[in-house]
Design a protein around this motif. Structure first.
Motif, PDB file in Angstrom:
ATOM      1  N   TYR A   3       0.842  -1.190   0.000  1.00 16.99           N
ATOM      2  CA  TYR A   3       0.000   0.000   0.000  1.00 16.99           C
ATOM      3  C   TYR A   3       0.880   1.243   0.000  1.00 16.99           C
ATOM      4  O   TYR A   3       2.047   1.204   0.391  1.00 16.99           O
ATOM      5  CB  TYR A   3      -0.900   0.025   1.245  1.00 16.99           C
ATOM      6  N   ASP A   5       2.351   4.396   1.592  1.00 15.13           N
ATOM      7  CA  ASP A   5       2.638   4.698   2.993  1.00 15.13           C
ATOM      8  C   ASP A   5       1.827   5.924   3.412  1.00 15.13           C
ATOM      9  O   ASP A   5       2.016   7.010   2.866  1.00 15.13           O
ATOM     10  CB  ASP A   5       4.131   4.974   3.166  1.00 15.13           C
ATOM     11  N   TRP A   6       0.913   5.751   4.358  1.00 14.10           N
ATOM     12  CA  TRP A   6       0.113   6.873   4.832  1.00 14.10           C
ATOM     13  C   TRP A   6      -0.223   6.693   6.299  1.00 14.10           C
ATOM     14  O   TRP A   6      -0.159   5.593   6.855  1.00 14.10           O
ATOM     15  CB  TRP A   6      -1.177   7.046   4.020  1.00 14.10           C
ATOM     16  N   GLY A 204      -3.425   3.646   9.728  1.00 14.89           N
ATOM     17  CA  GLY A 204      -2.555   3.480   8.580  1.00 14.89           C
ATOM     18  C   GLY A 204      -3.093   2.364   7.691  1.00 14.89           C
ATOM     19  O   GLY A 204      -4.209   1.871   7.912  1.00 14.89           O
TER      20      GLY A 204
END
Length: 211
Positions: A3, A5-6, A204
């Motif tokens: 995914y 990165d957040w 996240g």
């Protein structure tokens, strides 16, 4: 699966139509059969890849005709008027559950929504003191929520209660408060002294970030 990165981290507040405690948090049915309410989060620290999301606020108003897991929900999102287009696109992606595991908060709730109304971009006033069980937010002409401590019905003394969910997907621990709120527009409602909650959120791609 890989995914982007957040992360989004900060205080989050919410209230719904259920009695204090909210049976939904215990796999029970909503107090009044339906579920309706609103929520808001201040992203004190956040990013989506290299894009910073610090200081932005997001909110939503929602209604399900029955228990959330049965679906059929309608929701409208509200986004900070200070957000630029790139930040808005990132928040849409995050809150829509597109960059998150299927068993995590935004993906789970997103799967229960049948209708998503056009979002609104406006200034959002927000305040929260989790320890004192006070908070609220206001979007002029649209939404307003005020949270205060629950009071003993006999003495008027402040009553403190927490919900602890060691395996919760929305929070692990939240302070419970008394919520009074209104919403205008397509999802209109008005409630007094209903279930409210305050917690520090950190999400996240893989769900809650343990801090």
């Amino acid at each position: 699966m890989a995914y982007v990165d957040w992360a989004i981290k900060g205080p989050k507040i919410a209230a719904c139509s259920c009695d204090y405690g909210c049976p939904c948090e215990f796999n029970g049915k909503p107090t009044e059969g339906l579920c309706e309410g609103l929520e808001c989060m201040l992203i004190e620290e956040g990013w989506f890849g290299d894009l910073r999301l610090d200081g932005l606020k997001v909110a939503a108003v929602y209604r399900w005709p029955g228990p959330v897991h049965e679906g059929g929900g309608v929701v409208r999102g509200f986004f900070d008027a200070n957000a630029d287009q790139a930040q808005i696109d990132a928040l849409f992606t995050i809150l829509g559950g597109k960059e998150q595991e299927p068993t995590t908060v935004f993906n789970i709730y997103g799967s229960t929504i049948a209708q998503e109304l056009e979002p609104i971009f406006a200034p959002i006033e927000f305040h929260s003191d989790i320890e004192k069980r006070t908070g609220g937010f206001r979007i002029d002409g649209h939404l307003e929520l005020e949270l205060e401590p629950i009071r003993n019905p006999v003495t008027g003394a402040l009553h403190r209660a927490r919900i602890v969910l060691p395996e919760g997907f929305e929070f692990r621990e939240a302070e419970v408060a008394s919520g009074t709120f209104t919403a205008n527009g397509a999802i209109a409602m008005g409630r007094q002294k209903r279930y409210g909650a305050l917690w520090r959120a950190a999400y996240g791609p893989y769900g809650i970030i343990e801090e």
